[in-house]
Design a protein around this motif. Structure first.
Motif, PDB file in Angstrom:
ATOM      1  N   UNK A   1       0.846  -1.187   0.000  1.00 20.54           N
ATOM      2  CA  UNK A   1       0.000   0.000   0.000  1.00 20.54           C
ATOM      3  C   UNK A   1       0.885   1.241   0.000  1.00 20.54           C
ATOM      4  N   UNK A   2       0.678   2.089  -0.998  1.00 20.75           N
ATOM      5  CA  UNK A   2       1.435   3.336  -1.060  1.00 20.75           C
ATOM      6  C   UNK A   2       0.591   4.468  -0.482  1.00 20.75           C
ATOM      7  N   UNK A   3       1.184   5.210   0.450  1.00 18.40           N
ATOM      8  CA  UNK A   3       0.493   6.344   1.060  1.00 18.40           C
ATOM      9  C   UNK A   3       1.327   7.592   0.804  1.00 18.40           C
ATOM     10  N   UNK A   4       0.892   8.391  -0.178  1.00 15.31           N
ATOM     11  CA  UNK A   4       1.577   9.646  -0.480  1.00 15.31           C
ATOM     12  C   UNK A   4       1.091  10.743   0.469  1.00 15.31           C
ATOM     13  N   UNK A   5       1.546  11.952   0.249  1.00 15.55           N
ATOM     14  CA  UNK A   5       1.152  13.068   1.109  1.00 15.55           C
ATOM     15  C   UNK A   5      -0.361  13.266   1.053  1.00 15.55           C
ATOM     16  N   UNK A   6      -0.996  13.197   2.227  1.00 14.11           N
ATOM     17  CA  UNK A   6      -2.438  13.421   2.331  1.00 14.11           C
ATOM     18  C   UNK A   6      -2.668  14.856   2.800  1.00 14.11           C
ATOM     19  N   UNK A   7      -3.115  15.715   1.881  1.00 11.97           N
ATOM     20  CA  UNK A   7      -3.282  17.136   2.186  1.00 11.97           C
ATOM     21  C   UNK A   7      -4.630  17.396   2.857  1.00 11.97           C
ATOM     22  N   UNK A   8      -4.623  18.299   3.834  1.00 13.23           N
ATOM     23  CA  UNK A   8      -5.859  18.687   4.520  1.00 13.23           C
ATOM     24  C   UNK A   8      -6.575  19.730   3.672  1.00 13.23           C
ATOM     25  N   UNK A   9      -7.728  19.370   3.118  1.00 16.78           N
ATOM     26  CA  UNK A   9      -8.471  20.251   2.219  1.00 16.78           C
ATOM     27  C   UNK A   9      -9.682  20.906   2.884  1.00 16.78           C
TER      28      UNK A   9
ATOM     29  N   UNK B   1     -10.915  16.700   6.162  1.00 17.91           N
ATOM     30  CA  UNK B   1     -11.002  16.078   4.846  1.00 17.91           C
ATOM     31  C   UNK B   1      -9.603  16.021   4.246  1.00 17.91           C
ATOM     32  N   UNK B   2      -9.217  14.846   3.769  1.00 17.39           N
ATOM     33  CA  UNK B   2      -7.902  14.656   3.169  1.00 17.39           C
ATOM     34  C   UNK B   2      -8.031  14.423   1.675  1.00 17.39           C
ATOM     35  N   UNK B   3      -7.044  14.892   0.914  1.00 22.53           N
ATOM     36  CA  UNK B   3      -7.009  14.684  -0.527  1.00 22.53           C
ATOM     37  C   UNK B   3      -5.630  14.204  -0.965  1.00 22.53           C
TER      38      UNK B   3
ATOM     39  N   UNK C   1      -4.034  22.117  10.305  1.00 26.74           N
ATOM     40  CA  UNK C   1      -4.129  23.380   9.586  1.00 26.74           C
ATOM     41  C   UNK C   1      -4.416  23.104   8.116  1.00 26.74           C
ATOM     42  N   UNK C   2      -5.272  23.951   7.513  1.00 25.45           N
ATOM     43  CA  UNK C   2      -5.577  23.799   6.090  1.00 25.45           C
ATOM     44  C   UNK C   2      -4.294  23.892   5.263  1.00 25.45           C
ATOM     45  N   UNK C   3      -4.180  22.995   4.290  1.00 27.02           N
ATOM     46  CA  UNK C   3      -3.031  23.014   3.402  1.00 27.02           C
ATOM     47  C   UNK C   3      -1.869  22.175   3.865  1.00 27.02           C
ATOM     48  N   UNK C   4      -1.841  21.781   5.151  1.00 22.23           N
ATOM     49  CA  UNK C   4      -0.783  20.902   5.635  1.00 22.23           C
ATOM     50  C   UNK C   4      -1.005  19.486   5.121  1.00 22.23           C
ATOM     51  N   UNK C   5       0.007  18.643   5.223  1.00 18.52           N
ATOM     52  CA  UNK C   5      -0.131  17.260   4.770  1.00 18.52           C
ATOM     53  C   UNK C   5       0.290  16.298   5.877  1.00 18.52           C
ATOM     54  N   UNK C   6      -0.249  15.081   5.797  1.00 21.70           N
ATOM     55  CA  UNK C   6       0.059  14.014   6.748  1.00 21.70           C
ATOM     56  C   UNK C   6       0.740  12.866   6.009  1.00 21.70           C
ATOM     57  N   UNK C   7       1.621  12.166   6.712  1.00 16.77           N
ATOM     58  CA  UNK C   7       2.365  11.043   6.143  1.00 16.77           C
ATOM     59  C   UNK C   7       2.115   9.776   6.961  1.00 16.77           C
TER      60      UNK C   7
END
Length: 208
Positions: free
Chosen positions: A27-35, A49-51, A91-97
Motif C-alpha cells: 500500500x502506497x500512502x503519499x502526502x495526504x493534504x488537509x483540504x 477532509x484529506x485529498x 491546519x488547512x493546506x498541511x499534509x500528513x504522512x
C-alpha cells in the motif's frame, strides 16, 4: 486522527525474522493534504477532509476548484473525511504522512472497492456445490441452484434468497491487518495478507 488514504500497489512476499515466508499487500500512502476542517460549533462534529494525488484544473469542476482554492491546495483526485477528537493540531493546506500515527506491528482496518466479477452463478457467488452428479435426462444441472421455494405455499420466492447475480464491485472492509514493514523512502506499507481492490485503486486505512 486515525485514518489516511492509500493506494493498492499489488502483492508480494517477505521473510519474517523467524524464517516464515508471508504473503503481503503493498500500500502506497503519499502526502495526504488537509483540504477542509469541520468543527463541532459549525458542523456539529469535528473532522478533517484529506485529498491525495494531483488532478488537472481542466478536469475539475468549478465548485471543487473553489473548494481547493480556499484551502490553498492543488486539485486532488481522491477525497475522504475522517473524524477527529481535537482539530487544534491541524491546519488547512498541511499534509500528513505514514509516520503520523502508524508504526510496524499496528493493526489497521482497510476499506476499498472489491474487484468486479460481473454476473456470476451460485457456485462461484455463494459457494454452492450444485445439485449433484449428472444423470440421464438432466441437462446442465451440475452448477444449478436447485429448488428456490415451494410451488403451492407460499407460492413465491422469499426476499434475500441466495441466487445468481452481480458479484464484487462494492465496498469491503477487512479488519485487523498487521503492518509488517514501513518504507518511508518510498512511502510504502506492507500489510499481512490480502486487501480489497484492483491495482492502483484507492483504500481507506484506519487504525484498528
Amino acid at each position: 486522527m486515525s485514518g489516511l488514504i492509500g493506494k493498492n500497489m499489488g502483492m508480494t512476499n517477505i521473510y519474517l525474522n523467524d524464517g516464515r515466508n508471508v504473503a503481503c499487500s503493498i500500500v502506497q500512502i503519499n502526502k495526504c493534504y488537509i483540504t477542509q476542517i469541520k468543527t463541532f460549533k459549525k458542523d456539529g462534529y469535528n473532522s478533517i477532509q484529506l485529498g491525495v494525488d494531483d488532478k488537472k484544473h481542466s478536469k475539475t469542476n468549478n465548485p471543487l476548484l473553489g473548494h481547493f482554492k480556499k484551502s490553498g491546495v492543488h486539485p486532488k483526485k481522491k477525497l475522504s473525511e475522517f473524524k477527529v477528537d481535537n482539530i487544534s493540531n491541524f491546519r488547512l493546506g498541511n499534509f500528513l504522512m505514514i509516520d503520523f500515527f502508524l508504526k510496524v506491528g499496528d493493526l489497521v482496518n482497510v476499506r476499498g472497492i472489491s474487484k468486479g466479477k460481473g454476473f456470476q452463478g451460485v457456485v462461484k457467488r455463494h459457494n454452492f456445490s450444485g445439485v449433484g452428479e449428472r444423470s440421464h435426462g438432466q441437462h446442465n444441472r451440475l452448477r444449478s441452484p436447485g429448488s428456490i421455494g415451494a410451488g403451492s405455499n407460499p407460492s413465491r420466492v422469499f426476499k434475500g434468497k441466495k441466487m445468481a447475480g452481480r458479484m464484487g464491485n462494492k465496498y469491503v472492509t477487512i479488519k485487523n491487518i498487521q503492518i509488517l514493514k514501513i518504507d518511508m523512502t518510498r512511502n510504502i506499507l506492507l500489510l499481512k495478507g490480502s486487501i480489497p481492490g484492483n491495482k492502483n485503486s484507492y483504500l481507506i486505512i484506519n487504525k484498528a
